[in-house]
Each structure stands twice: as structure tokens, then as C-alpha cells.
Design an enzyme around this catalytic site. Sequence first.
Site, PDB file in Angstrom:
ATOM      1  N   GLU A 133      13.700 -13.685  12.884  1.00  0.00           N
ATOM      2  CA  GLU A 133      14.229 -13.608  11.527  1.00  0.00           C
ATOM      3  C   GLU A 133      13.700 -12.350  10.843  1.00  0.00           C
ATOM      4  OE1 GLU A 133      16.299 -15.710  10.122  1.00  0.00           O
ATOM      5  OE2 GLU A 133      16.115 -17.594  11.255  1.00  0.00           O
ATOM      6  N   HIS A 153      22.909 -12.926  15.175  1.00  0.00           N
ATOM      7  CA  HIS A 153      23.491 -14.269  15.099  1.00  0.00           C
ATOM      8  C   HIS A 153      25.013 -14.157  14.944  1.00  0.00           C
ATOM      9  CE1 HIS A 153      22.690 -18.574  13.311  1.00  0.00           C
ATOM     10  NE2 HIS A 153      23.210 -18.610  14.514  1.00  0.00           N
ATOM     11  N   HIS A 207      18.236 -12.530  13.294  1.00  0.00           N
ATOM     12  CA  HIS A 207      18.792 -13.179  12.101  1.00  0.00           C
ATOM     13  C   HIS A 207      18.269 -12.467  10.855  1.00  0.00           C
ATOM     14  CE1 HIS A 207      19.557 -17.068  14.379  1.00  0.00           C
ATOM     15  NE2 HIS A 207      18.540 -16.601  15.087  1.00  0.00           N
ATOM     16  N   ASP A 264      24.837 -13.206   9.831  1.00  0.00           N
ATOM     17  CA  ASP A 264      23.564 -12.486   9.764  1.00  0.00           C
ATOM     18  C   ASP A 264      23.256 -11.810  11.103  1.00  0.00           C
ATOM     19  OD1 ASP A 264      23.195 -15.316  10.652  1.00  0.00           O
ATOM     20  OD2 ASP A 264      21.086 -14.766  10.818  1.00  0.00           O
TER      21      ASP A 264
HETATM   22 ZN    ZN Z   1      20.974 -16.736  11.678  1.00  0.00          ZN
END
Ligand code: ZN
Length: 196
Positions: free
Chosen positions: A118, A154, A36, A164
Site C-alpha cells: 500500500e 490493483h 495499491h 488504485d
Molecule cells: Zn487496492
Amino acid sequence: MKGRWDGGWLRRARRCPSPNFNERPAGTAVRLALIHSISLPPGQYGGDGVERLFTNRLDWDAHPYFQTIRGLEVSAHFMVRRDGELVQFVSCDARAWHAGASVWHDQPGCNDYSIGIELEGLEGETFDAPQYEVLVGLVSDLRTRYPIEGAVGHEHVAAGRKRDPGPGFDWARFGARLGWIEDPAGGGLMPRSAAL
Ligand SMILES: [Zn+2]
């Protein structure tokens, strides 16, 4: 010598424990690295907004954007900051809450069987060299403990709903560093051995 893992926690990551997790379904193999991008406020790097969000300590009134995500209870296993710092929020043995409605290789509910990673960033913007380095090392470390079969964004598992990490993430560069190839079925990358 101590191993690189302490249960589901990677020793070299800075720990910032999140309460936003639960158990994976019994017997689930952790097969996917799910990538992400995030920054809070969007496009502003270096602050503590994401860590606050994932630990339910974000002041919703501190920025107009935060109003739009008020009350959100989410998490990921890891965040890779712009300078390459690696932060871990949830044990990899547990299910973090990052993917939402999602499908990979016909299997729904990616949270059940993925590791959420992330990258501090923004859809459409590029990512920094240390982030690629750390991401490659992280996937390698994950493979020492889990049967990871692929890496996707994602955007690949929630197409039409999420975008993303976005076009600024260089999958070819990531794949080359990892020694992985494109996965036509999943949209991301897979180990070369899986293609045989
Ligand atoms: Zn995401």
C-alpha cells in the site's frame, strides 16, 4: 552479519502485526508485487487510520467515511508512508487480504501469490519521491527471497472494480528506477530478463 530478512519479515520495516492473514496454498511461489493506494480518511495523510484498519482497531464511528467500510477485515504486507517510512503488517510467507477477486497472467486469486504493498495516497493524486525510492528498494529486497516476476497495480488485476494506485502513480518513473520494462500482458512492469 544479520540478513535483511527475519523469516518473512523485513528487518528494516517497522512491524505492526495484523491478524488478517492466513496461509498461502501449499507450494505457491510468491511471484508478484501488487501495488495499491490507501489513506483514511481518503486524502488525509499522516494519521493512524490505515494501521488501525489493518489491525481491526479502527473506530467505525470516528469519521463518516468509516461507516462505509464498517467491519472490513483486510490487510496488506506493507505500507509505504508519504515520508518513505516502511511498515509491515503480515509476514511475506503468509497470505494478506488486499486484492479480492483478481487475475494476473490468467492466474486468479492474486492474494495467493502476491505481496500487497500500500502506498499512502489517493487515486488520482501523485505520490512523493521517498515513496518511489522505498518501493524500489522493497522490490529489490523481495527479489532476494521470492521469485518476483512482475509489479502491477490493483487496477490491473481487478479492472473495472478497482482503480488504485491510479493515474497519479508514475509507472515509467518506477520502471526506470527499477530497470524494469512494461509488461503488455500484465499491465504493469516486468524485469528485463523476463522479456528475453
Ligand atoms: Zn487496492
